[in-house]
Design a protein around this motif. Structure first.
Motif, PDB file in Angstrom:
ATOM      1  N   ALA A   1     -11.614 -37.264   2.174  1.00 44.37           N
ATOM      2  CA  ALA A   1     -10.496 -38.081   1.704  1.00 44.37           C
ATOM      3  C   ALA A   1     -10.907 -39.529   1.447  1.00 44.37           C
ATOM      4  O   ALA A   1     -10.413 -40.170   0.505  1.00 44.37           O
ATOM      5  N   THR A   2     -11.808 -40.055   2.250  1.00 40.46           N
ATOM      6  CA  THR A   2     -12.253 -41.434   2.058  1.00 40.46           C
ATOM      7  C   THR A   2     -12.891 -41.625   0.690  1.00 40.46           C
ATOM      8  O   THR A   2     -12.790 -42.699   0.088  1.00 40.46           O
TER       9      THR A   2
ATOM     10  N   LEU B   1      -5.911 -43.730   6.383  1.00 39.15           N
ATOM     11  CA  LEU B   1      -6.127 -43.261   5.007  1.00 39.15           C
ATOM     12  C   LEU B   1      -4.992 -43.693   4.095  1.00 39.15           C
ATOM     13  O   LEU B   1      -5.215 -44.166   2.971  1.00 39.15           O
ATOM     14  N   CYS B   2      -3.781 -43.516   4.576  1.00 37.08           N
ATOM     15  CA  CYS B   2      -2.609 -43.859   3.774  1.00 37.08           C
ATOM     16  C   CYS B   2      -2.582 -45.358   3.478  1.00 37.08           C
ATOM     17  O   CYS B   2      -2.326 -45.786   2.343  1.00 37.08           O
TER      18      CYS B   2
ATOM     19  N   ILE C   1     -10.373 -42.695  -1.893  1.00 35.59           N
ATOM     20  CA  ILE C   1     -10.037 -44.119  -1.834  1.00 35.59           C
ATOM     21  C   ILE C   1     -11.160 -44.949  -2.448  1.00 35.59           C
ATOM     22  O   ILE C   1     -10.920 -45.869  -3.243  1.00 35.59           O
TER      23      ILE C   1
ATOM     24  N   HIS D   1      -5.336 -40.054  -8.567  1.00 38.77           N
ATOM     25  CA  HIS D   1      -5.802 -39.361  -7.360  1.00 38.77           C
ATOM     26  C   HIS D   1      -6.775 -38.252  -7.741  1.00 38.77           C
ATOM     27  O   HIS D   1      -7.879 -38.137  -7.170  1.00 38.77           O
TER      28      HIS D   1
ATOM     29  N   SER E   1      -6.408 -35.691   2.146  1.00 40.57           N
ATOM     30  CA  SER E   1      -6.225 -35.909   0.702  1.00 40.57           C
ATOM     31  C   SER E   1      -4.768 -36.240   0.384  1.00 40.57           C
ATOM     32  O   SER E   1      -4.470 -37.127  -0.427  1.00 40.57           O
TER      33      SER E   1
ATOM     34  N   LYS F   1      -5.140 -47.614   3.524  1.00 41.70           N
ATOM     35  CA  LYS F   1      -6.232 -48.044   2.644  1.00 41.70           C
ATOM     36  C   LYS F   1      -5.946 -47.657   1.196  1.00 41.70           C
ATOM     37  O   LYS F   1      -6.219 -48.431   0.261  1.00 41.70           O
ATOM     38  N   ALA F   2      -5.402 -46.466   0.984  1.00 41.38           N
ATOM     39  CA  ALA F   2      -5.081 -46.029  -0.375  1.00 41.38           C
ATOM     40  C   ALA F   2      -3.998 -46.899  -0.988  1.00 41.38           C
ATOM     41  O   ALA F   2      -4.048 -47.242  -2.180  1.00 41.38           O
TER      42      ALA F   2
ATOM     43  N   ASP G   1      -2.575 -37.607   2.441  1.00 41.96           N
ATOM     44  CA  ASP G   1      -2.264 -38.934   2.975  1.00 41.96           C
ATOM     45  C   ASP G   1      -2.666 -40.018   1.982  1.00 41.96           C
ATOM     46  O   ASP G   1      -1.962 -41.020   1.810  1.00 41.96           O
ATOM     47  N   VAL G   2      -3.804 -39.800   1.332  1.00 42.46           N
ATOM     48  CA  VAL G   2      -4.264 -40.748   0.318  1.00 42.46           C
ATOM     49  C   VAL G   2      -3.269 -40.804  -0.842  1.00 42.46           C
ATOM     50  O   VAL G   2      -2.912 -41.889  -1.320  1.00 42.46           O
TER      51      VAL G   2
END
Length: 498
Positions: free
Chosen positions: A481-482, A259-260, A485, A462, A433, A262-263, A435-436
């Motif tokens: 969360a995805t 997640l981190c 992103i 965000h 969320s 990709k964001a 991590d994003v």
């Protein structure tokens, strides 16, 4: 948008009265018309409206609103709570004006039944300085027990603007229509039951006075964020867009790394490398093929620090755990790297467990705790006003930026300013969320944005990504969360095209 104290708002009122010039009663009329303009857009005239008025200027607003709504075809009842013979001068003027209309105000007792589709709360305004007592407690209890939609004028009655309420009754408002400025109390979790939704309406206070008035508190608005966004030159390349390292993941928590990462990429970073445990190699190479990986010697945890000279930014913490070897790795990264870093999740917990490491944090680094992580860093607080002071103090003493994640996330800067976010929704209270957000901040910081701008820009986008996701899905409960992103590109586009 500035958030002024009650004392500053009073001075703005007085300056406007003296320099526009305008009489106080005409300024009250202008404020009441602004309230009614919002009210007409929100509610049609098929619901009965009950307006509760105190005998001060907030009650005067309520009387003026009653008169204007009545002339607009709304069925309006007015109840005055208190001795109207002792009302403020502008209250008395509006009472005389109301009596000349078809609306006959009533005097309340604590036994009055409050029956209406909509209750407008005009009992006490922003100048309240002591807890509500006497018959007002009973009236406010009846408001809160009613099934009516409750709309407060300027501030919910009983709520202080700049400090906590230790005792007394407070109106639980579904909507608060605040004059010219939001109030500090709107942004603090302990007041969430009293301020469910708020809206600022312009009442024409003097813009020169507002511009010249200093305050530490502001909201993050889209115009400010748009001014931060950089345009990419034609011959921009991946080296121009920055090189980031994300130090993330441990056994069972490699999803945080994905997640981190990709964001961070969606935020526009040019080159991204991941320091991950060896076991995560296949997972990350498959899930995020755009990122390179630096594999730790350990299969499950992070145990060492790579050379940091080539990186523009490092993001540390999501999913790393708190193993002793990981603590040593984080310490080593902080010792080696002299540019701002992003610290989240277990990196923050490691700082709490090892406070001697706090002094190693590079200046203007960005910390992103949730309330529990902040409490472990700074200690306990008795109310959210004290928490905000402790957050500000931590930023100042350690020369760091602190993003406290919450509804209206608060961002404290080392030199004093505090910004509150205005995007986002409760659907973002979901695993990953944060991590994003760490990935987004790392991405913008790595592209050369000033740290404070990277923090504000990332938090706003965000939240806006969450709002777009909620709109697309139709239910905030369904946000994951995805989705944040996936909707980040649309959030950036919307901001650019404002």
């Amino acid at each position: 948008m500035k958030i002024l104290s009650v004392a500053q708002i009073r001075r703005a009122d007085q300056y406007t009265i003296e320099n526009e010039p305008i009489s106080s009663i005409d300024l009250m009329e202008r404020a009441s018309e602004s309230f009614v303009n919002w009210f007409r857009e929100k509610f049609n005239a098929d619901q009965k409206v009950l307006i509760l008025c105190g005998t001060g200027n907030n009650g005067g607003d309520g009387l003026a609103i009653a008169r204007i709504l009545g002339s607009s075809g709304y069925e309006v009842d007015v109840i005055i709570v208190g001795d109207w013979e002792r009302g403020s001068p502008d209250f008395k003027i509006n009472l005389d004006r109301l009596k000349k209309s078809a609306i006959i105000p009533q005097v309340s007792t604590s036994a009055d039944e409050l029956r209406a589709g909509i209750i407008v709360d005009g009992l006490f305004g922003s100048g309240l300085s002591r807890p509500v007592s006497g018959q007002y407690v009973e009236v406010i209890k009846k408001v809160n027990d009613s099934r009516s939609i409750v709309t407060s004028i300027d501030v919910p009655s009983g709520l202080f603007c700049d400090e906590p309420v230790e005792d007394g009754a407070i109106v639980k408002a579904d909507y608060v229509i605040s004059f010219q400025f939001p109030k500090l109390s709107f942004f603090l979790p302990q007041n969430g039951d009293y301020v469910k939704n708020w809206k600022v309406v312009n009442i024409g206070l003097d813009e020169r006075f507002i511009a010249s008035t200093d305050t530490h508190y502001q909201t993050i608005e889209i115009g400010l964020i748009k001014s931060f966004l950089k345009a990419r030159p034609k011959f921009y390349h991946k080296g121009s867009a920055g090189r980031a390292l994300l130090v993330t993941g441990s056994l069972g928590k490699f999803g945080a790394s994905i997640l981190c990462a990709k964001a961070c990429l969606r935020s526009g970073i040019g080159l991204l490398e991941l320091h991950i445990p060896r076991e995560a190699n296949a997972i990350l190479q498959t899930a995020v093929p755009e990122a390179m990986v630096n594999l730790d010697q350990d299969s499950n945890y992070l145990t060492l620090a790579f050379d940091t000279e080539v990186y523009d930014v490092i993001g540390l913490g999501p999913g790393i755990g708190r193993e002793e070897s990981t603590v040593n790795a984080i310490k080593s990264y902080l010792e080696k790297f002299d540019k701002p870093v992003v610290l989240d999740a277990d990196a923050l917990n490691i700082l709490s467990d090892n406070p001697e490491l706090i002094g190693l944090i590079p200046a203007n680094s960005i910390l992103t705790p949730h309330p529990g992580e902040l409490k472990r860093l700074v200690g306990s607080w008795s109310n959210d006003y004290q928490r905000l002071d402790m957050q500000k103090d931590f930023s100042s003493k350690n020369n760091v930026i602190v993003v406290l994640k919450n509804a209206h996330s608060s961002i404290t800067l080392p030199d004093g300013p505090v910004y509150f976010n205005t995007t986002g929704n409760p659907g973002m209270a979901t695993a990953g969320s944060g991590d994003v957000l760490t990935g987004i901040i790392t991405g913008f910081l790595g592209q050369g944005y000033q740290p404070w701008k990277a923090a504000l820009l990332s938090v706003y986008l965000h939240g806006l990504s969450g709002d777009i996701g909620k709109e697309n899905l139709g239910a905030e409960e369904s946000l994951i969360a995805t989705d944040l992103i996936d909707n980040l590109p649309e959030a950036i586009r919307k901001t650019r095209e404002l």
